[in-house]
Design a protein around this motif. Sequence first.
Motif, PDB file in Angstrom:
ATOM      1  N   ALA A 142      45.508  43.263  46.733  1.00  0.00           N
ATOM      2  CA  ALA A 142      45.031  44.189  45.810  1.00  0.00           C
ATOM      3  C   ALA A 142      43.908  44.990  46.647  1.00  0.00           C
ATOM      4  O   ALA A 142      43.177  44.686  47.311  1.00  0.00           O
ATOM      5  CB  ALA A 142      44.384  43.699  44.569  1.00  0.00           C
ATOM      6  N   TRP A 197      50.338  44.792  38.809  1.00  0.00           N
ATOM      7  CA  TRP A 197      49.062  43.827  38.865  1.00  0.00           C
ATOM      8  C   TRP A 197      47.937  44.532  38.456  1.00  0.00           C
ATOM      9  O   TRP A 197      47.562  45.819  38.971  1.00  0.00           O
ATOM     10  CB  TRP A 197      49.018  43.305  40.361  1.00  0.00           C
ATOM     11  N   SER A 198      47.211  43.965  37.297  1.00  0.00           N
ATOM     12  CA  SER A 198      45.869  44.506  36.939  1.00  0.00           C
ATOM     13  C   SER A 198      44.799  43.519  36.706  1.00  0.00           C
ATOM     14  O   SER A 198      45.004  42.511  36.462  1.00  0.00           O
ATOM     15  CB  SER A 198      46.298  45.586  35.796  1.00  0.00           C
ATOM     16  N   TYR A 199      43.590  44.177  36.540  1.00  0.00           N
ATOM     17  CA  TYR A 199      42.326  43.454  36.064  1.00  0.00           C
ATOM     18  C   TYR A 199      42.300  43.776  34.365  1.00  0.00           C
ATOM     19  O   TYR A 199      42.314  44.918  34.208  1.00  0.00           O
ATOM     20  CB  TYR A 199      41.112  43.803  36.670  1.00  0.00           C
ATOM     21  N   GLN A 235      51.919  33.341  43.461  1.00  0.00           N
ATOM     22  CA  GLN A 235      52.255  35.034  43.665  1.00  0.00           C
ATOM     23  C   GLN A 235      50.788  35.828  43.028  1.00  0.00           C
ATOM     24  O   GLN A 235      50.466  36.834  43.715  1.00  0.00           O
ATOM     25  CB  GLN A 235      53.306  35.198  42.567  1.00  0.00           C
ATOM     26  N   GLU A 236      50.225  35.113  42.218  1.00  0.00           N
ATOM     27  CA  GLU A 236      48.951  35.648  41.597  1.00  0.00           C
ATOM     28  C   GLU A 236      47.941  35.697  42.749  1.00  0.00           C
ATOM     29  O   GLU A 236      47.241  36.636  43.038  1.00  0.00           O
ATOM     30  CB  GLU A 236      48.500  35.244  40.348  1.00  0.00           C
ATOM     31  N   ALA A 276      48.767  38.303  45.327  1.00  0.00           N
ATOM     32  CA  ALA A 276      48.642  39.589  44.586  1.00  0.00           C
ATOM     33  C   ALA A 276      47.035  40.065  44.762  1.00  0.00           C
ATOM     34  O   ALA A 276      46.788  41.049  45.369  1.00  0.00           O
ATOM     35  CB  ALA A 276      49.116  39.728  43.265  1.00  0.00           C
ATOM     36  N   ILE A 277      46.066  39.172  44.328  1.00  0.00           N
ATOM     37  CA  ILE A 277      44.776  39.335  44.349  1.00  0.00           C
ATOM     38  C   ILE A 277      44.230  39.677  45.775  1.00  0.00           C
ATOM     39  O   ILE A 277      43.566  40.408  45.874  1.00  0.00           O
ATOM     40  CB  ILE A 277      44.189  38.515  43.510  1.00  0.00           C
ATOM     41  N   PHE A 289      43.090  38.629  35.599  1.00  0.00           N
ATOM     42  CA  PHE A 289      44.064  39.069  36.798  1.00  0.00           C
ATOM     43  C   PHE A 289      45.585  38.850  36.274  1.00  0.00           C
ATOM     44  O   PHE A 289      45.891  37.651  36.091  1.00  0.00           O
ATOM     45  CB  PHE A 289      43.923  38.777  38.008  1.00  0.00           C
ATOM     46  N   ASP A 290      46.205  40.030  35.679  1.00  0.00           N
ATOM     47  CA  ASP A 290      47.487  39.643  35.162  1.00  0.00           C
ATOM     48  C   ASP A 290      48.545  40.603  36.000  1.00  0.00           C
ATOM     49  O   ASP A 290      48.290  41.710  36.274  1.00  0.00           O
ATOM     50  CB  ASP A 290      47.572  39.470  33.847  1.00  0.00           C
ATOM     51  N   ARG A 291      49.813  40.366  35.741  1.00  0.00           N
ATOM     52  CA  ARG A 291      51.149  41.320  35.905  1.00  0.00           C
ATOM     53  C   ARG A 291      51.693  41.647  34.452  1.00  0.00           C
ATOM     54  O   ARG A 291      52.012  40.805  34.118  1.00  0.00           O
ATOM     55  CB  ARG A 291      51.966  40.887  36.880  1.00  0.00           C
TER      56      ARG A 291
END
Length: 99
Positions: A35, A66-68, A27-28, A31-32, A59-61
């Motif tokens: 992005a 999702w954000s840096y 998933q990560e 998502a990246i 990089f996390d949710r």
Amino acid sequence: MKITSSLLFSLFIIVPGMAAAQSNHQQEAQAINEAKVTLAQAVQTAESETGAKAVEVDFDRENNVWSYEVTTLKPGTKYELVIDANTGKVISRKEEQKQ
């Protein structure tokens, strides 16, 4: 027989956990890749906002966003900024002064 049943019990606990961890990584990674803001752009934003150099990026949710999470440093000050991976906006900013 005790060893075998203990081993099987351990596998029933460990294997689903491993599958969940792999799913989270997938998933990560997805998502990246999707992005709108790249890691380089997030670092540039953090450095521009703080006047400091980036030393760490995660990089996390959190809260389904999702954000840096970018940590920057300059002499005497550490900053932690959270930057939305889709808009590039700074969601939060923490500043820690060293004495």
